[in-house]
Design an enzyme around this catalytic site. Structure first.
Site, PDB file in Angstrom:
ATOM      1  N   ASP A  31       0.724  -1.114   0.094  1.00  0.00           N
ATOM      2  CA  ASP A  31      -0.190   0.140   0.008  1.00  0.00           C
ATOM      3  C   ASP A  31       0.943   1.279   0.198  1.00  0.00           C
ATOM      4  OD1 ASP A  31      -3.215   0.621   0.801  1.00  0.00           O
ATOM      5  OD2 ASP A  31      -1.787   2.211   1.372  1.00  0.00           O
ATOM      6  N   GLU A  33      -4.677   2.431  -4.366  1.00  0.00           N
ATOM      7  CA  GLU A  33      -3.334   2.517  -4.035  1.00  0.00           C
ATOM      8  C   GLU A  33      -2.698   0.980  -3.653  1.00  0.00           C
ATOM      9  OE1 GLU A  33      -4.848   4.437  -0.536  1.00  0.00           O
ATOM     10  OE2 GLU A  33      -5.518   4.387  -2.548  1.00  0.00           O
TER      11      GLU A  33
END
Length: 623
Positions: A499, A542
Site C-alpha cells: 500500500d 493504491e
C-alpha cells in the site's frame, strides 16, 4: 388447347422452362442460404451481447456481495463505537471497508436520520430523515434485506445508488441504517470494458425502472424511467426470466437495435429490488457484412441470370447470327469478369482435381500471380503444408459429398505474419440433375482485423487500465490456480500486500495526474524486482498484491525488503520539475497447511500490512 400449340415452338418453350426452373432453384438456394446466414448472424450477435451482459452482471453481483459483507461487518461492530475513541476506530473501520472497488462512500445513520459516522467527514451530522431510501427502510424494517435505492441525482446529470442494511434494535426494531454509495466511475469503467464495437452502448437501471448509467454517455438518459408500456424493460420484467434478448426500437434511445437484458440478483443476498443491465448494438452494423454478402450473391445471381437468358436467346438465333452471338458472348464474359474483379473479396473456382481454373482480381493479388500462371495450380503452391491439409479436407467435403461449407481459415505466410479468412465453398454440378460434381466455387473474406478488435478487448479485460498489471478479478483467478497447484504438490507459496504511504496527500498536494504517475512508477519497480513467474495485481486504488510461487516466508520477506528499498529510492518528477519520492508498506504471509484458501491468505497479508502502516509505514511486517 394442346392442339393449338405450334410443334416448332416446343423446344423453345422447354428450354426456357428448364432455364426458369434452374434459375428458380438457384435463386431459392441463394435466398435460403442468405436467410439462414441472417439467422446465424443474429444468433451469434445475441450470444455475444448476452455474454457481455453476463460479464457485467457477474461483476456487479460480486461487488454487491462484497459490499453487503462490508455493510454486515460494519453493522456487527457498531456496539464498540459508543465513545469517542470507539467512534474514531469505527470511522477507520468504515474507510477500510469502503476500499472495495465500486464503493464510493459508507455511512452510519441513527434512527432519527442523523449521520453519526462516515468515510466522508463533511457528511457527519447531516440529517437524512426525509430521504426516500431512509423512509423506505423505516417503513418496512427487515434486518435480513439488502435495500437498493432508486438512483438519485446528487449533482446535475450525476446519479448514485445507495445499498442499505437496517440496524436492528434490541427487540429487532428499526434503529438506523448502514449505507454504502455505489461509485458510478467504477461501473463506467466496467461498462466500457465490454464494448467490443463502436456502436455498442451499455446501461444499468434500477428494478423500479429508473436509469442509473449509460456508457457511452448520452444527454437526458440517466434518470429516465424505463418502466413504460411496451418497453423492452417492461417485457423483460413481465417474463420473469433472468436474461433475454430483444430486437426492435429501444425506448431509451428511440433507435433500432439488438439489446440483451439481464437481471442482477445475487443468489446469496435477499435484495428488495434488483438491478437490470442492458447491452445494445445498433442493427445496421450487425448485419453490414451480411448485406455485403447478400449484395455479392445477388450480383452473382443477376449475372448468372443475365448470362443464361442471353445465352439461350443467342443460341436460338445461332444459325442466323453466329458471329454476332460470339461477340456478344465474349462481351458478356468480360462484363462478368469485370464485375467479379471489382468485388473486394476473393472469388475462385477449382476443378474436380482441385486445380484452380478461375480467380478474380482480389485472388490474383493475394497469390501475386497472373491468371495464366494460376491456371492449373494447386493449393500447395501458395500455402504451407498445415494450411494445405485443412483446405484439402474442406474441398473433399465439397467435391465428394456435395456439402456447402463456411468456416474460418488461419494462414501463416512465409514472413511470419498471420491472416484469418472466412471461407465459403459450394459444389458446381455438370448438369441440372446434379448427378456429378465438376468443381467448386469459393469465396474468401479477410477477417484478420476483426479477430485482432476482439483479441485486444480480451486483453483489456485482464489488465488494470492505468498500470498494465493484472486487475483484481484476473489476479484472483490466476492466484487461485497457483494456490491449488502449490497445495497439490506441497510447494511453498507467499503473498505480499503493498500500500502506498500517504497516497491521499500526494493526490491532494500534487494532483491526481501526479498520483497516477506514482502508481505507474511503482508498477515499474515491481516489474523490475519481481520474477516473470510472480503474479502482480492492482487490487485497489493504491493497493497492490503479489503472489510468489515456490517462495517461503524467509525468501518472501527478503523480496519484500528489496522491493521496499527500491521503491524508497524511486523518483517521480512533477510538472514543476521537482523530484518526488514515495514509500510503501508491505505485509507478508505464507501458505501453511492445505485447508487455507486464497482470500484467507490475502487477509493475513493484509493484516500484516495494516500492522506495518500502524507502526510507522515504510516497513515490512509478517503475518
Amino acid at each position: 388447347m394442346l392442339l393449338l400449340i405450334n410443334p416448332l415452338r416446343r423446344p423453345f418453350n422447354v428450354l426456357w422452362l428448364g432455364l426458369g426452373l434452374i434459375l428458380g432453384a438457384l435463386g431459392m438456394a441463394i435466398a435460403l442460404n442468405l436467410y439462414f446466414e441472417h439467422a446465424r448472424v443474429a444468433a451469434r450477435e445475441q450470444d455475444r451481447l448476452s455474454t457481455q451482459a453476463r460479464v457485467i452482471a457477474e461483476n456487479t453481483e460480486y461487488q454487491l456481495t462484497s459490499a453487503n459483507l462490508a455493510l454486515e461487518n460494519v453493522r456487527s461492530n457498531l456496539a464498540y463505537w459508543k465513545d469517542e475513541t470507539g467512534l474514531q476506530a469505527g470511522i477507520r473501520h468504515l474507510k477500510a471497508a469502503s476500499i472495495i472497488p465500486g464503493i464510493h462512500s459508507m455511512s452510519v445513520v441513527d434512527k432519527e436520520g442523523t449521520i453519526t459516522a462516515s468515510t466522508r467527514p463533511e457528511l457527519i451530522g447531516m440529517n437524512l430523515g426525509s430521504r426516500d431510501y431512509f423512509q423506505e427502510v423505516k417503513r418496512h424494517p427487515n434486518g435480513d434485506i439488502l435495500y437498493v435505492s432508486p438512483p438519485s441525482e446528487i449533482v446535475h446529470g450525476t446519479f448514485v445508488i445507495n445499498i442499505i442494511r437496517m440496524i436492528p434494535g434490541e427487540q429487532g426494531e428499526f434503529d438506523g441504517i448502514v449505507s454504502a454509495t455505489l461509485d458510478p466511475e467504477y461501473f463506467r469503467t466496467l461498462m466500457m470494458s465490454v464494448q467490443y464495437a463502436p456502436d455498442i452502448w451499455v446501461s444499468l437501471a434500477h428494478g423500479d425502472g429508473m436509469m442509473f448509467l449509460m456508457m457511452p454517455e448520452r444527454k437526458n438518459i440517466d434518470g429516465m424511467n424505463l418502466k413504460q408500456p411496451g418497453s423492452f424493460f417492461m417485457q423483460h420484467q413481465s417474463s420473469g426470466k433472468k436474461e433475454e434478448v430483444f430486437t426492435g426500437t429501444v425506448y431509451a434511445t428511440k433507435e433500432p437495435g439488438m439489446i440483451a437484458l439481464r437481471t442482477i440478483y445475487p443468489a446469496a443476498i435477499k435484495m428488495d429490488k434488483p438491478l437490470v443491465v442492458a447491452v445494445n448494438r445498433d442493427l445496421d452494423p450487425i448485419f453490414l457484412s451480411w448485406r455485403r454478402n447478400a449484395a455479392v450473391q445477388g450480383i452473382l445471381f443477376g449475372v448468372i441470370v443475365l448470362a443464361s437468358t442471353m445465352g439461350l436467346f443467342l443460341h436460338q438465333r445461332r444459325q442466323r447470327k453466329l458471329e454476332k452471338e460470339a461477340a456478344q458472348a465474349r462481351a458478356l464474359i468480360n462484363q462478368f469478369s469485370l464485375a467479379l474483379d471489382r468485388i473486394p473479396t476473393c472469388i475462385y473456382m477449382k476443378d474436380q482435381q482441385r486445380r484452380y481454373v478461375y480467380a478474380n482480381r482480389s485472388t490474383l493479388e493475394l497469390f501475386q500471380c497472373s491468371a495464366e500462371e494460376l491456371s492449373g495450380s494447386l493449393d500447395s503452391r501458395f500455402f504451407p503444408p498445415e494450411t494445405v491439409a485443412q483446405l484439402h479436407d474442406i474441398d473433399t467435403r465439397v467435391l465428394i459429398y456435395g456439402e456447402d461449407t463456411a468456416e474460418k481459415i488461419i494462414y501463416k505466410s512465409e514472413d511470419g505474419s498471420t491472416r484469418i479468412y472466412w471461407q465459403i465453398k459450394t459444389p458446381i454440378y455438370e448438369d441440372d440433375k446434379k448427378t456429378r460434381i465438376s468443381g467448386l466455387c469459393g469465396i474468401s473474406t479477410d477477417i484478420t482485423e476483426f479477430e485482432l478488435l476482439k483479441e485486444k478487448l480480451e486483453q483489456q479485460a485482464r489488465q488494470d487500465y492505468l498500470t498494465g498489471l493484472f486487475n483484481r478479478r484476473f489476479f484472483m483467478e490466476q492466484g487461485h490456480a497457483e494456490l491449488v497447484r502449490a497445495q497439490r504438490y506441497g510447494h511453498a507459496l507467499s503473498v505480499l500486500m503493498l500500500d502506498l504511504d500517504y497516497f491521499k496527500k500526494i493526490n491532494d498536494k500534487h494532483g491526481h495526474q501526479m498520483g497516477d504517475a506514482v502508481l505507474k512508477r511503482l508498477a515499474d519497480v515491481m516489474r523490475k524486482i519481481l520474477r516473470t513467474v510472480d503474479i502482480i495485481g492492482r487490487v485497489g486504488g493504491e493497493e497492490f498484491a503479489v503472489l510468489l510461487p515456490e517462495t517461503d516466508l524467509q525468501r518472501a520477506t527478503e523480496v519484500a525488503e528489496r522491493l521496499r528499498e527500491e521503491t524508497a529510492h524511486a523518483v517521480v518528477t512533477s510538472v514543476t520539475g521537482m523530484p518526488l519520492n514515495f514509500t510503501v508498506s508491505i505485509g507478508v504471509a505464507s501458505l501453511e497447511g492445505k485447508d487455507i484458501d486464497l482470500n484467507t491468505l490475502i487477509n493475513q497479508a493484509d493484516g500484516a500490512l495494516y500492522q506495518a502502516k500502524e507502526s510507522g509505514r515504510n516497513r515490512v511486517c509478517l503475518a
